[in-house]
Write a protein that holds these residues in place. Structure first.
Motif, PDB file in Angstrom:
ATOM      1  N   GLU A   1      22.442  14.545  62.365  1.00 42.82           N
ATOM      2  CA  GLU A   1      23.085  13.295  61.966  1.00 42.82           C
ATOM      3  C   GLU A   1      23.254  13.186  60.454  1.00 42.82           C
ATOM      4  OE1 GLU A   1      22.436  13.029  65.943  1.00 42.82           O
ATOM      5  OE2 GLU A   1      20.779  13.329  64.535  1.00 42.82           O
ATOM      6  N   GLU A   2      22.341  13.807  59.713  1.00 41.83           N
ATOM      7  CA  GLU A   2      22.411  13.753  58.256  1.00 41.83           C
ATOM      8  C   GLU A   2      22.061  15.104  57.657  1.00 41.83           C
ATOM      9  OE1 GLU A   2      21.552   9.868  59.949  1.00 41.83           O
ATOM     10  OE2 GLU A   2      20.135  11.520  59.725  1.00 41.83           O
TER      11      GLU A   2
ATOM     12  N   GLU B   1      25.802  19.692  61.380  1.00 45.48           N
ATOM     13  CA  GLU B   1      26.392  18.375  61.193  1.00 45.48           C
ATOM     14  C   GLU B   1      27.783  18.313  61.809  1.00 45.48           C
ATOM     15  OE1 GLU B   1      26.695  15.086  57.622  1.00 45.48           O
ATOM     16  OE2 GLU B   1      27.111  17.187  57.127  1.00 45.48           O
TER      17      GLU B   1
ATOM     18  N   ALA C   1      17.837  15.600  61.022  1.00 44.34           N
ATOM     19  CA  ALA C   1      18.354  15.695  59.656  1.00 44.34           C
ATOM     20  C   ALA C   1      17.970  17.065  59.118  1.00 44.34           C
ATOM     21  CB  ALA C   1      17.777  14.582  58.783  1.00 44.34           C
TER      22      ALA C   1
ATOM     23  N   ALA D   1      19.162   6.774  54.008  1.00 44.42           N
ATOM     24  CA  ALA D   1      20.096   6.822  55.131  1.00 44.42           C
ATOM     25  C   ALA D   1      19.672   5.896  56.258  1.00 44.42           C
ATOM     26  CB  ALA D   1      20.227   8.247  55.642  1.00 44.42           C
TER      27      ALA D   1
ATOM     28  N   VAL E   1      20.619  15.911  54.043  1.00 45.39           N
ATOM     29  CA  VAL E   1      20.107  15.198  52.863  1.00 45.39           C
ATOM     30  C   VAL E   1      19.231  16.139  52.045  1.00 45.39           C
ATOM     31  CG1 VAL E   1      20.216  12.908  53.888  1.00 45.39           C
ATOM     32  CG2 VAL E   1      18.199  14.315  54.266  1.00 45.39           C
TER      33      VAL E   1
ATOM     34  N   HIS F   1      16.587  11.774  66.327  1.00 43.60           N
ATOM     35  CA  HIS F   1      17.583  12.114  65.322  1.00 43.60           C
ATOM     36  C   HIS F   1      17.191  13.442  64.684  1.00 43.60           C
ATOM     37  CE1 HIS F   1      19.329   8.050  65.509  1.00 43.60           C
ATOM     38  NE2 HIS F   1      18.083   7.616  65.544  1.00 43.60           N
TER      39      HIS F   1
ATOM     40  N   SER G   1      16.504  10.538  49.962  1.00 45.22           N
ATOM     41  CA  SER G   1      17.843  10.429  50.550  1.00 45.22           C
ATOM     42  C   SER G   1      17.764  10.169  52.051  1.00 45.22           C
ATOM     43  CB  SER G   1      18.628  11.716  50.291  1.00 45.22           C
ATOM     44  OG  SER G   1      18.728  11.982  48.908  1.00 45.22           O
ATOM     45  N   LEU G   2      16.789  10.771  52.696  1.00 46.14           N
ATOM     46  CA  LEU G   2      16.617  10.551  54.135  1.00 46.14           C
ATOM     47  C   LEU G   2      16.266   9.095  54.407  1.00 46.14           C
ATOM     48  CD1 LEU G   2      16.360  11.686  57.046  1.00 46.14           C
ATOM     49  CD2 LEU G   2      13.957  12.138  56.523  1.00 46.14           C
TER      50      LEU G   2
END
Length: 446
Positions: free
Chosen positions: A202-203, A196, A121, A214, A205, A119, A210-211
């Motif tokens: 995917e995020e 994004e 972020a 999620a 943040v 992933h 916050s990560l």
């Protein structure tokens, strides 16, 4: 009465069993929650082999500790392609999900590492991209290397179902991405919002909290992977820009010591520089102790050549052993050869300057003969016939200008002071120095 007692005991057994199950479930939930952990590993500064060694250790430790998630906090301008490939192999081979969290910039090799994570972020205001391969001078690499790198970037994108055209646009300035405003001649660099929107993040943040939220890991234990002092030192001394400096400092320091009496600061500086070079490469896993042994053998052979008369064989073997040990310790043979040439050139210039302005001192004195065989000390190569000066004899052969003369019944080899003198002419000795006797023709008078 007995039946009522039996029923009561049955009810109590059921209640106790249910209570035990509830307590067990609660205990397991609390234990599982306590054991949930997320390991944060920094990917900072240049991507090189020292970083590779650190990430290999940190990710292996996270897997062994049973981490539920590994987060690579990326902030790097890029670096070496070979190191990026090796790091990406480590990321793909991890038995734990890996998230690349871009906290600054993930450029070039950093973008490739991020694309190989499960992933991605990003923090707001961060960027990812500009991954064209360049050589040491900063110009685009040859087509073969560029093509291989484009294949790697495309494969990394496809691995996690990302559109490969954006990965290719990061590496190839000839590709246009109209919807992102990237024209021909430009490399794609994605902002967090753009990444994004195209599925490359995917995020987006603000922070770690916050990560984790999620991923429903708000209560997970956070484990920080710290770079040890030894790893920091290894990363510094294995940096491509530092290696030529270390080798040059080592060569110059030892060269200055070679011209200095005793052992002092220059020699200590030279040995320390070479020691740092080998320590960093040993710690980073590029070399084994055999390289140190080979270097020691080379140093001994050079010392034998310097202090013991020989035919140069020990010197050639010693120099070859030292160069071989450094090539074995290096992650790039071509780059190490360049670094060695730089160090050798600077050491040669230093030697010339020292020899010219300081002469022979220290161990150098043992290589140069300073004693002179003078007449004052009783050394006479050939006795000068000064007693013959002003004596007159006759030439036995023509002098042109060398020949023979007869003087006091003694045949002498002489040279004329000027030009040709015929046979049978009277000549006077005007100078006698060693074996050289100079004569001049005597004008006959009546």
């Amino acid at each position: 009465m007995r039946a009522s007692l039996t029923q009561l005991l049955s009810i109590l057994a059921v209640v106790l069993g249910a209570t035990t199950l509830l307590l067990s479930a609660w205990s397991n939930d609390g234990k599982a929650e306590a054991e949930t952990s997320v390991h944060f590993i920094p990917v900072e500064q240049a991507v090189e082999r020292g970083l590779e060694a650190f990430l290999d250790r940190s990710m292996s430790q996270a897997v062994d500790d049973g981490a539920d998630l590994i987060v690579l906090e990326i902030d790097t301008p890029g670096g070496a392609v070979d190191a990026a490939n090796n790091i990406s192999d480590i990321v793909r081979g991890a038995d734990v999900p890996v998230t690349a969290y871009v906290t600054g910039e993930a450029m070039s090799a950093g973008a490739y590492i991020a694309l190989n994570a499960d992933h991605i972020a990003m923090q707001p205001g961060t960027t990812m991209g500009a991954a064209q391969v360049v050589d040491g001078s900063g110009t685009a690499a040859e087509d073969k290397a560029q093509s291989a790198w484009e294949g790697n970037m495309q494969g990394a994108a496809e691995r996690n179902d990302r559109d490969p055209q954006y990965a290719l646009a990061m590496t190839n300035p000839d590709l246009e991405i109209e919807e992102l405003g990237v024209g021909e001649g430009e490399l794609l660099t994605l902002t967090a919002a753009q990444a994004e929107s195209v599925g490359y993040a995917e995020e987006v943040v603000e922070d770690r909290e916050s990560l984790l939220a999620a991923y429903d890991l708000d209560s997970a234990e956070i484990v920080e992977a710290e770079v040890s002092f030894a790893e920091q030192l290894a990363r510094w001394v294995t940096h491509p820009a530092v290696i030529p400096i270390l080798l040059s400092a080592g060569a110059i320091g030892l060269m200055i010591e070679f011209f200095s009496p005793g052992f002092g600061l220059p020699g200590l500086l030279g040995l320390s520089s070479l020691g740092l070079f080998f320590f960093g490469h040993l710690f980073a896993g590029f070399a084994g102790y055999e390289t140190l042994i080979l270097f020691g053998i080379g140093a001994v052979l050079l010392a034998i050549e310097i202090f013991v008369p020989g035919f140069g064989i020990f010197g050639i073997l010693g120099l070859g052993a030292i160069v071989s040990s450094m090539l074995m310790a290096s992650y790039s043979t071509a780059y190490m050869l360049v670094a060695l040439l730089i160090a050798f050139g600077l050491a040669l210039i230093t030697a010339i300057v020292l020899f010219k302005y300081f002469g022979q001192r220290g161990p150098m004195k043992k290589m140069v003969l300073h004693e002179e065989a003078t007449a004052e000390e009783g050394y006479i190569s050939n006795e000068s016939r000064t007693d013959l000066v002003d004596e007159i004899g006759k030439t036995l052969t023509p002098l042109s200008p060398a020949g023979s003369m007869l003087l006091q019944d003694e045949r002498l080899d002489v040279v004329s002071e000027g030009g040709y003198i015929e046979q049978g002419r009277n000549v006077r000795v005007v100078k006698a120095s060693g074996h050289r006797i100079v004569v001049r023709e005597v004008e006959e008078t009546t």
